[in-house]
Structure formats: structure tokens, C-alpha cells
Design a protein around this motif. Structure first.
Motif, PDB file in Angstrom:
ATOM      1  N   LEU A 152       0.828  -1.200   0.000  1.00  0.00           N
ATOM      2  CA  LEU A 152       0.000   0.000   0.000  1.00  0.00           C
ATOM      3  C   LEU A 152       0.866   1.255   0.000  1.00  0.00           C
ATOM      4  N   SER A 153       0.491   2.208  -0.837  1.00  0.00           N
ATOM      5  CA  SER A 153       1.194   3.486  -0.933  1.00  0.00           C
ATOM      6  C   SER A 153       0.180   4.558  -1.272  1.00  0.00           C
ATOM      7  N   GLU A 154       0.144   5.602  -0.483  1.00  0.00           N
ATOM      8  CA  GLU A 154      -0.821   6.678  -0.677  1.00  0.00           C
ATOM      9  C   GLU A 154      -2.249   6.122  -0.753  1.00  0.00           C
ATOM     10  N   GLY A 155      -2.496   5.103   0.060  1.00  0.00           N
ATOM     11  CA  GLY A 155      -3.824   4.523   0.115  1.00  0.00           C
ATOM     12  C   GLY A 155      -4.194   3.648  -1.054  1.00  0.00           C
ATOM     13  N   MET A 156      -3.220   3.238  -1.877  1.00  0.00           N
ATOM     14  CA  MET A 156      -3.499   2.420  -3.056  1.00  0.00           C
ATOM     15  C   MET A 156      -2.670   1.148  -3.033  1.00  0.00           C
ATOM     16  N   LEU A 157      -3.283   0.078  -3.475  1.00  0.00           N
ATOM     17  CA  LEU A 157      -2.630  -1.222  -3.557  1.00  0.00           C
ATOM     18  C   LEU A 157      -1.819  -1.299  -4.842  1.00  0.00           C
ATOM     19  N   ALA A 158      -0.617  -1.837  -4.743  1.00  0.00           N
ATOM     20  CA  ALA A 158       0.205  -1.995  -5.937  1.00  0.00           C
ATOM     21  C   ALA A 158      -0.465  -2.936  -6.921  1.00  0.00           C
ATOM     22  N   ASN A 159      -0.337  -2.617  -8.193  1.00  0.00           N
ATOM     23  CA  ASN A 159      -0.868  -3.467  -9.251  1.00  0.00           C
ATOM     24  C   ASN A 159       0.323  -3.942 -10.068  1.00  0.00           C
ATOM     25  N   THR A 160       0.851  -5.103  -9.725  1.00  0.00           N
ATOM     26  CA  THR A 160       2.075  -5.585 -10.357  1.00  0.00           C
ATOM     27  C   THR A 160       1.829  -5.919 -11.817  1.00  0.00           C
ATOM     28  N   ALA A 161       2.496  -5.207 -12.688  1.00  0.00           N
ATOM     29  CA  ALA A 161       2.288  -5.397 -14.124  1.00  0.00           C
ATOM     30  C   ALA A 161       3.022  -6.636 -14.614  1.00  0.00           C
ATOM     31  N   ASP A 162       2.569  -7.178 -15.734  1.00  0.00           N
ATOM     32  CA  ASP A 162       3.218  -8.353 -16.305  1.00  0.00           C
ATOM     33  C   ASP A 162       4.614  -8.046 -16.835  1.00  0.00           C
ATOM     34  N   THR A 163       4.951  -6.772 -16.954  1.00  0.00           N
ATOM     35  CA  THR A 163       6.305  -6.403 -17.347  1.00  0.00           C
ATOM     36  C   THR A 163       7.285  -6.553 -16.194  1.00  0.00           C
ATOM     37  N   GLY A 164       6.745  -6.769 -14.985  1.00  0.00           N
ATOM     38  CA  GLY A 164       7.583  -6.867 -13.808  1.00  0.00           C
ATOM     39  C   GLY A 164       7.652  -5.579 -13.017  1.00  0.00           C
TER      40      GLY A 164
END
Length: 634
Positions: free
Chosen positions: A335-347
Motif C-alpha cells: 500500500l502506498s498513498e492509500g493504493m494497492l500496488a498493481n504488479t504489471a506483467d512487465t515486472g
């Protein structure tokens, strides 16, 4: 589990047999995948596809292991099937297939040549990149068996050709090492070393992508099968090349036993639920970072929105809460600035969804409600309260609560932040800037979830206490449209959008849904959007409707959320009816036959909006399986 088996009329037909795909996974994001008749139709098909540090960074290793049988008469019979650049199918081993079936989730083929019947079984070692292939003589013989190893080492999304260097192969009598990346071992290896040029992948041609590659014939394994029951076994593995996996027959037995245990633990009520529970297992992986979820095979990695939307179906309905707990804690750390990371398929790591974080709140709430794990609520609550605070004051991409009505607005130039996230040439197809209905249903649900978790943890809920009634009132006031259903987006660039879409289902189906469903509205949605595989993303006849999800990348992305069917939406549709006390057994059972017609034992990512609603996208999709399974457990 549901029996999935096909005889010679399907196996021996190029079109029918190659349209049905099987999948095995290694629990790390790697896999083996192919078709019922053995034809490699995708660049992603092979017997060993190895995941890198993340599930998305995969490489194709062992592409094929082609069997050749020499009969007592001296006749040589090739049992493989390949398609070449000019469209030729050769050899045509599929025409000798007597049958294919999944046995406890493992693929099994049987070829018949007169009185000789040869069987092949494949399994993967759970927890490491390793595959085992067992050939067994069932009747007839004696026969000589050769197994030709076609290898490569490339990104799973690309091609490798003879224009570049050949794979480096180090051979000995028991097998070979390819590119110092993976090892093959089996009986009596004979080195070859030649390019097989112009292998064609018809599914990639249909997707508007490069359809050809060249494969390196590294060599062949040889065995004499003198009587029924005799076997020839080959194993291939990456990672520690000196750590040989168990004997292939043992790998098959262990995989079968593990699959049975997975199904038993899920306590399915019927064969369909058992089949879906085993399919759910394929998406749950353990990487160096911990437990994660692969969004879909063969090309997706881990995506936070998909993971959290799938959470209840993958983990809670299958009794895997301990693994799920670990995953929720791990994701909370992103979590950062109230948002969950969205791990992209690019890595790379991105924070580019308006709904992924809200699905995370929902997943935590469902976990605690199902398991009674108040300790988890107390542990994660500070992070969840921070999510609420950031959404109230505003965070990335214009995501923030409107103080006038308490609803969440979102939007930034060139971004598609909701689950309808397709872009063509960098331009969002359905940007939905403004206040999308499902985002705000999730917002209301998330605020109520945080309040409930705080109560269970015997602490305060902070700003959520005042934000929830504001959002609830704002939702009830702003979203009902004169059409009788809900606006898809309010306060958009062109005003309020009353286009009939399925996103509004979340307004009635979530645990703390902002509205109670009306039968007439659900009937209108079902009438316009429902198909045997799920709901269309746009009603036929609406401006911009595309009934076919086919063609090159631009054509497919244009249709992606403009009429294409999404099976995961069955979950909210059934749940909305369930809140009214109405069972949706027919809606659920409509998809049963789909378990045997595309990704075997699984549910596809998408399907055509127009009949006959042929499946498209990933044959094996996490949220499709998860929501189908959840709907069956309501």
C-alpha cells in the motif's frame, strides 16, 4: 470430479481436438500446456514453461517430445502432430488417437496402431519447475519407442528462429542440458542438433500475432517396450540441475494424490464444484515473495485487482484461508498513498487502478467474516484506515471522494482505471472518467467493511464512520436512472451515462451493497446481457457494441468491454438474485458443459457476445473460476 474424456472423433479432428486445451501447473507460475490432439496451436504451448522471479517472466523450454513407434513388422509410425508454415499438418499422429482424458486433472493419451496401444501421461512436480512424461505399452508389442526432444529457450511471449544462434546443448548418454538453464533425462539419449523450421501456431495467427517459430531438435531418447506394462520415462527440470526430480512414474502418482487431496479439502458438493476447486488450485502460487495468484494462463502474471476479486472464490470457498491470510498481509505491505500496488506483467510495480484497493478491503472483510480471524482485522486495520483517509483527501489519478455527495471520482488523461481497462494505441476504449457505479458500490461496501472490522477489533473506525452514510446517501440519490436501472457513470465528461452495462450488479450483490435489488431491474439486465457463459459487457444494439472478440490486438481490445462476455460477472448476478431469496440454478448449470470445451476443467476469460458465444481470451482465468465457484456455494 467431472469426467472429461474425448474419443477418436474429437481427437482425430484437427479443428475439434486443437480447440480444447489442458493445463498443468507447478505452483510457482510455470506450467505445461497443450491440446487434446497434441497440436501446438500457441506460442505458449509446451511441456515445460519456466517461471522467473515473478510468474509473468516465463520462458519456454521443452516444446515437445515426439513419439515414434517401430512395430514388430519394422514399420515406423510417428505419433506427433505439427502444423507448418504452408498449412501442412505432418505428421498426423492425432488420427491414431483412440482417446484423451483428464484423470485426477492429469492428461492421458492413448494411441492405437492395430493391436498396439501406447499411453502417455504427464505431470509436474509441485513447487519446482519440473515435468515428468511417462509412456506405457498397454497392449501388443514388442515395440521400439523413440522420443524426439524439440527444445528452445525464449520468452514465452515471443519466438525464436534459425536466424539467430542455435540453443547451446551439452549432451551425455542420459540426456542433455539446454542453455545451461534446464536438463532433460531419459533412456539412451542420442544427440541430433538441427533446426525444425517453420512451426506454425494457428491460434497466434488468429490473434494477429507472429505465428511461426523454429525449434531445435536436440536429440532423441530410445527404449524397447517388450511387453504390456513396460514404460519409457523422461523428466525435464530447471533450477538446480543437479537436483534430479523423482522418477516420472512417482511424479505422476504424487501429482494425482495431491490433486485428490486439494479436492477433498475443498469439500465440494458435486462434481462441478470438485472440478472448479482443482482449477482454482492452478492459480494459487508461491513465489520468493510469498503466496500469490496468477490471473490467467497462459499469458498473465499477478494482478492485484484480479487477485482480490478472486480471493473469496479461490481461497475461502476452497478452505485455504491460511494461505489467503499470508497473501493479504503480503499485499498490505504494498500500500502506498492509500493504493494497492498493481504488479504489471512487465515486472514493474504500478498504482493504476481505481478499484483494486477497494477489492482488497472487500477481501479482508470476507476473510474475517468467514474465518472469525479478528487478529487479522486488528493487524491490518491501521492500513485500511489509511486507505480510507487517502481516498477521502485524494490520491493518484484523480481518485478521491467528492465532498458534495461522498462518492468516489476517478480519471486521468490516457488512463483506464476501472476493470474495463482496455486501450487501443494508448487510448482507453472505456475510460469511464467520473464516478463509475461499481467503484462506488465497492467504496460504500469498503467503508462499511472497515467499520465492521474496527468494531470486531474493539477500536475506532476513524473517518469511515462519517464517510459511509454520506456515500450511502449519495449513491442512493445519484445512481438510479430514469431507465429503471443504474447509471454506469455519473458526472462524466458528457454527464451521466445510462448505458446498460453489468457493472451495476455490484450495487446489489456485495455484502454491504448500497441498494436492494429490484426483480424487474435484474430481469432487464439478464434479458439484455445474459448468455450461457456469463454477462455481456454491453447490450446488443447499443452504440459501439461488438459481438465478436476476434482479430488482431486492436480489434480485440476494442471489443474487450464493448459486448464481449465475461464469465466472472455470473458471480455478482447470482448473488444479487440470492439477496432476494431467488436461486439461480439454471444460470449456474448453463456453464457446466463449458468445462469440457475450451480450457479443460476451467472457465475462460471471455467469450463472444454473439451466439454461439465461442470462448476467447485466456482458456484458464482466475476470476472466472473463482466467481463461478463462489456462485455455486451461495
Amino acid at each position: 470430479m467431472r469426467r472429461l474424456a474425448f474419443g477418436p472423433q474429437v481427437c482425430g479432428n484437427v479443428e475439434e481436438g486443437s480447440a480444447r486445451e489442458w493445463l498443468l501447473t507447478d505452483g510457482r507460475g510455470g506450467y505445461a500446456m497443450g491440446t487434446v490432439n497434441g497440436l501446438r496451436t500457441r506460442r505458449y504451448h509446451g511441456l515445460l514453461i519456466v517461471a522467473g522471479e515473478t510468474p509473468a517472466t516465463r520462458r519456454l523450454a521443452l516444446a515437445a517430445l515426439d513419439p515414434i513407434v517401430v512395430l514388430p513388422s519394422g514399420a515406423s509410425v510417428r505419433l506427433a502432430t505439427h502444423e507448418w508454415a504452408d498449412g501442412t499438418i505432418a505428421p498426423r499422429g492425432h488420427e491414431l488417437l483412440a482417446g484423451f482424458e483428464l484423470v485426477d486433472g492429469l492428461p492421458r493419451w492413448r494411441w492405437r496402431i492395430g493391436d498396439v496401444v501406447l499411453e502417455r501421461e504427464i505431470a509436474m512436480v509441485h513447487g519446482r519447475p519440473a515435468v515428468a512424461v511417462v509412456h506405457r505399452l498397454l497392449t501388443g508389442g514388442p515395440v521400439s519407442l523413440s522420443l524426439e526432444a524439440l527444445v528452445t529457450w525464449r520468452d514465452s511471449h515471443g519466438e525464436r528462429t534459425a536466424c539467430g544462434p542455435a540453443p547451446a546443448v551439452e549432451s551425455d548418454e542420459s540426456g542433455c542440458v539446454v542453455e545451461r538453464a534446464y536438463r532433460l533425462r531419459g533412456p539412451a539419449f542420442r544427440t541430433a542438433g538441427v533446426w525444425w523450421r517453420g512451426v506454425r501456431h494457428r491460434a497466434e495467427a488468429a490473434r494477429g500475432l507472429p505465428p511461426q517459430e523454429d525449434l531445435w531438435y536436440a536429440g532423441s531418447f530410445h527404449a524397447e517396450l517388450r511387453q504390456p506394462g513396460a514404460t519409457a520415462e523422461v523428466r525435464a527440470w530447471a533450477g538446480d540441475l543437479d537436483d534430479q526430480p523423482p522418477a516420472p512414474a512417482q511424479v505422476v502418482d504424487a501429482a494425482r494424490a495431491r490433486h485428490r487431496a486439494v479436492v477433498r479439502a475443498a469439500q465440494p458438493a458435486d462434481d462441478a464444484q470438485a472440478t472448479l476447486a482443482l482449477s482454482a488450485d492452478s492459480f494459487i502460487v508461491r513465489t520468493a515473495a510469498g503466496v500469490d495468484v496468477v490471473a490467467g494462463y497462459p499469458w498473465f502474471g499477478a494482478w492485484s485487482r484480479d487477485t482480490m476479486l478472486s480471493y473469496e472464490g479461490l481461497f475461502l470457498t476452497t478452505n485455504r484461508a491460511a494461505e489467503g491470510r499470508e497473501l493479504l498481509i503480503s499485499y498490505a505491505e504494498t500500500l502506498s498513498e492509500g493504493m494497492l500496488a498493481n504488479t504489471a506483467d512487465t515486472g514493474s510495480v504500478e498504482y493504476n487502478t481505481a478499484d483494486g484497493t477497494l477489492w482488497f478491503l472487500h477481501a479482508v472483510g470476507r476473510h474475517v467474516a468467514t474465518t472469525g480471524d479478528v487478529d487479522l482485522a486488528a493487524e491490518l486495520l491501521p492500513a485500511l484506515l489509511d486507505v480510507v483517509d487517502h481516498h477521502l483527501t485524494g490520491t493518484r489519478y484523480g481518485i478521491g471522494a467528492d465532498p458534495i455527495d461522498g462518492l468516489l471520482r476517478q480519471g486521468a488523461a490516457g488512463e483506464a482505471l476501472t476493470w474495463m481497462d482496455a486501450r487501443v494505441n494508448g487510448v482507453p476504449v472505456t475510460a469511464r472518467t467520473g464516478k463509475p457505479v461499481e467503484v462506488n458500490a465497492l467504496w460504500v461496501n469498503g467503508l462499511a467493511t472497515v467499520i465492521k472490522l474496527a468494531w470486531q477489533a474493539r477500536t475506532g473506525a476513524g473517518t469511515a464512520v462519517r464517510a459511509h452514510p454520506d456515500a450511502l446517501t449519495g449513491f442512493a440519490r445519484r445512481f438510479p436512472a430514469p431507465t429503471g436501472w443504474l447509471y454506469d457513470v455519473v458526472d462524466g465528461p458528457a454527464g451521466d451515462d445510462a448505458t446498460l452495462r453489468p457493472n451495476q450488479l455490484l450495487a446489489w450483490s456485495l455484502p454491504y451493497a448500497p441498494l436492494r435489488p429490484e426483480p424487474a431491474t435484474l430481469q432487464a439486465i439478464g434479458s439484455a446481457l445474459m448468455t450461457p457463459l456469463g454477462l455481456r459487457s454491453l447490450a446488443p444494439g447499443a452504440p459501439g457494441y461488438h459481438g465478436v472478440h476476434r482479430g488482431g490486438p486492436a480489434a480485440r481490445d476494442t471489443a474487450y468491454h464493448s459486448g464481449t462476455v465475461w464469465p466472472w460477472l455470473t458471480g455478482p448476478f447470482v448473488a444479487a438474485w440470492h439477496r432476494l431469496g431467488v436461486a439461480a440454478d439454471q444460470t449456474i448449470s448453463d456453464a457446466d458443459d463449458h468445462l469440457g470445451e475450451y480450457g479443460l476443467g476451467s472457465v475462460s476469460e471471455t467469450a463472444d457476445g454473439d451466439a454461439p458465444h465461442e470462448a476467447t481470451g485466456c482458456p484458464f482465468q482466475a476470476w472466472s473460476v473463482a466467481e463461478t465457484l463462489r456462485a455455486r456455494r451461495l
